[in-house]
Design a protein around this motif. Structure first.
Motif, mmCIF file in Angstrom:
data_model
loop_
_atom_site.group_PDB
_atom_site.id
_atom_site.type_symbol
_atom_site.label_atom_id
_atom_site.label_comp_id
_atom_site.label_asym_id
_atom_site.label_seq_id
_atom_site.Cartn_x
_atom_site.Cartn_y
_atom_site.Cartn_z
ATOM 1 N N PRO A 25 -2.813 2.487 -1.335
ATOM 2 C CA PRO A 25 -1.898 3.171 -0.423
ATOM 3 C C PRO A 25 -1.321 2.185 0.599
ATOM 4 O O PRO A 25 -1.876 1.100 0.803
ATOM 5 C CB PRO A 25 -2.774 4.196 0.288
ATOM 6 N N LYS A 26 -0.273 2.641 1.239
ATOM 7 C CA LYS A 26 0.485 1.763 2.122
ATOM 8 C C LYS A 26 -0.368 1.066 3.192
ATOM 9 O O LYS A 26 -0.350 -0.152 3.331
ATOM 10 C CB LYS A 26 1.588 2.584 2.805
ATOM 11 N N ARG A 27 -1.104 1.842 3.951
ATOM 12 C CA ARG A 27 -1.848 1.271 5.069
ATOM 13 C C ARG A 27 -2.969 0.352 4.587
ATOM 14 O O ARG A 27 -3.244 -0.683 5.169
ATOM 15 C CB ARG A 27 -2.450 2.382 5.944
ATOM 16 N N MET A 29 -2.833 -1.298 1.970
ATOM 17 C CA MET A 29 -2.130 -2.492 1.517
ATOM 18 C C MET A 29 -1.869 -3.431 2.706
ATOM 19 O O MET A 29 -1.989 -4.650 2.576
ATOM 20 C CB MET A 29 -0.789 -2.058 0.913
ATOM 21 N N GLN A 30 -1.529 -2.825 3.829
ATOM 22 C CA GLN A 30 -1.301 -3.614 5.032
ATOM 23 C C GLN A 30 -2.561 -4.396 5.392
ATOM 24 O O GLN A 30 -2.508 -5.579 5.728
ATOM 25 C CB GLN A 30 -0.977 -2.661 6.190
ATOM 26 N N SER A 33 -3.110 -7.293 2.934
ATOM 27 C CA SER A 33 -2.265 -8.454 3.226
ATOM 28 C C SER A 33 -2.833 -9.248 4.397
ATOM 29 O O SER A 33 -2.953 -10.461 4.336
ATOM 30 C CB SER A 33 -0.848 -8.005 3.568
ATOM 31 N N THR A 60 -8.720 2.964 9.512
ATOM 32 C CA THR A 60 -8.142 2.475 8.261
ATOM 33 C C THR A 60 -8.940 1.280 7.726
ATOM 34 O O THR A 60 -9.127 1.138 6.513
ATOM 35 C CB THR A 60 -6.675 2.058 8.472
#
Lengths: 276, 276
Positions: A25-27, A29-30, A33, A60
């Motif tokens: 999911p997006k977060r 993924m953040q 990274s 998160t």
DNA sequence: CTCAAGATGGAATGTTTGTTCTATTCATGA
DNA sequence: TCATGAATAGAACAAACATTCCATCTTGAG
């Protein structure tokens, strides 16, 4: 995915992250990274500080860790800490490894090392030779310009493309004088005495760049030059100019020093304008 | 002793400890020995864990720190953490160290030094992390290509402009996929399986570059990638890819390492083609 | 559009942490 | 031997912490 065993070391974790790249999911993924990009900070920070740096919620981070099979964030962080310890511990091993590899180094690596060495040399030379006063004057000139015209061809071209990109990000008005249409001179004709130009030219000097710099200078427009010799045609028509000699490898000169100087000018100008 | 200023770095602390060696009470001496003997553990542990390992009470650790002028244990621990980070021999850190040493420098020079340091760091990181086998494969792929397509946007663009220039000089057929007309996709449509591409993309990844790399890959055209993270969309569609993290200064990343690698690839490819 | 499953933000929670405080121990000199 | 001051251990405390929980939002299938 929560039920699985957590990765045992940093490399496994990295592999796991890469594998799940698509489904994360997006977060999360953040977080992924950030974790791969700044592993040192992951080792030391607290959930709060890391969360802020990665622009997510602390929770998160915990979810991220649990996603990879850890109990919580602490277990994940342990991997990053061990990585730091090991890397320092085996520093000598790495050196030995490098030396051993040096014998049987492939052609590609030999070439690469050549360019790396050239880069280091160029940067050292730059730090040694640059004139602080000239740098300040150059920054002043460019900072007070309404628009900065960037002039360069061939080997110097990458320098001004980067400056153009950076100036754009920094909201400093600039124009890259090298259009595909070929109306460069029309473009330069619009320049007024309130503007300034930054011209780069290394031997063999592109006639066009030198001519444009001279033309601007004659019209009372300040030119800051970057070149590799006092004999350069640029030096004659520039208000301030820098001479810097790039080391080369296999006949191709490094761009490290020019890039560093260009970036320093760019950021310096933006900074100066912000203050004013 | 409590009133004095705390040491600013690990070396100062070490010196202070040695100096007070004679006058230090027994338990504090125990802590001192442990601190110098296992500095890594001092960096990561909690007061409880370190106290147990050093066979003292947690409060002793605090008193030890205060004895050297720190507010509490946390301040002391910070020194051990910074030491771990700096172990990697960062020029940026060394620079900060130098600056702290006194000598007033102008703003412009400070910025320039920052970029010089970032360049050095990037080059070091490159030399450490590059995979010789991957480099050879990348050179092979590009060397046997009929035409090399160069893909990059924004910050990465200067890299391919330089490659384009160098390939031109070396008489290696290549095409820069970033025309002013905007017919990039038409250009790429001409690529065949006999060709290859070199794509560069750093975070934040330009969607266009990633899409073009993927499209080429799906059509069976080998792509060599240069990016800054294993999570990059480039990594997914590249035959061979390099991950390299450029150090940054003032938010602007160096290009030194990318340039060095790009040049090595360029010259390596030309060399390989000459041999064939 | 509707609905369900999943993802997310943010407050609440119970634990761990560094630090302080105080009673006790130890060392030292008269 | 006793008196005195420093050093220490360990309990007590408040702040910081990782983690959990739940209401809200997003996403994608039917």
């Amino acid at each position: 995915m929560t039920g699985q065993l957590p990765p045992r070391d940093f490399d496994s974790l990295r592999a796991a992250i890469v594998e799940m790249r698509a489904t994360l999911p997006k977060r999360l993924m953040q977080v992924a990274s950030y974790a791969l990009e700044r592993p040192d900070d992951m080792a030391f920070g607290t959930t709060a500080s890391i969360a802020q740096a990665a622009q997510v919620q602390p929770s998160t981070l915990v979810r991220f860790a649990q996603n990879f099979g850890f109990d919580g964030f602490s277990g994940l962080q342990q991997l990053f800490r061990e990585r730091l310890k090991e890397r320092n511990g085996s520093y000598e091993d790495r050196l030995r490894h490098l030396e051993a590899g040096g014998m049987a180094e492939t052609e590609g690596v030999a070439i690469l090392n050549g360019f790396v060495a050239a880069g280091h040399d160029s940067l050292d030379a730059l730090a040694d030779t640059i004139d602080a006063a000239a740098l300040e004057r150059a920054i002043s000139i460019l900072a007070r310009a309404e628009t900065i015209y960037l002039i360069a061809r061939r080997r110097s071209f990458p320098i001004v493309t980067y400056m153009s990109y950076a100036f754009g990000k920094l909201k400093v008005p600039c124009r890259l004088v090298s259009t595909a249409i070929g109306n460069d001179d029309d473009l330069l004709a619009q320049a007024t005495a309130a503007d300034a130009a930054f011209a780069v030219s290394f031997s063999p000097y592109a006639a066009e760049s030198a001519a444009q710099a001279r033309a601007l200078n004659e019209r009372g427009i300040a030119v800051v030059g970057l070149t590799d010799s006092a004999l350069s045609p640029l030096a004659a028509s520039a208000e301030v100019w820098f001479e810097l000699i790039e080391s080369d490898h296999a006949g191709f000169r490094s761009l490290s020093a020019s890039m560093a100087l260009a970036m320093a000018l760019t950021v310096g100008v933006a900074e100066r304008r912000r203050q004013a």
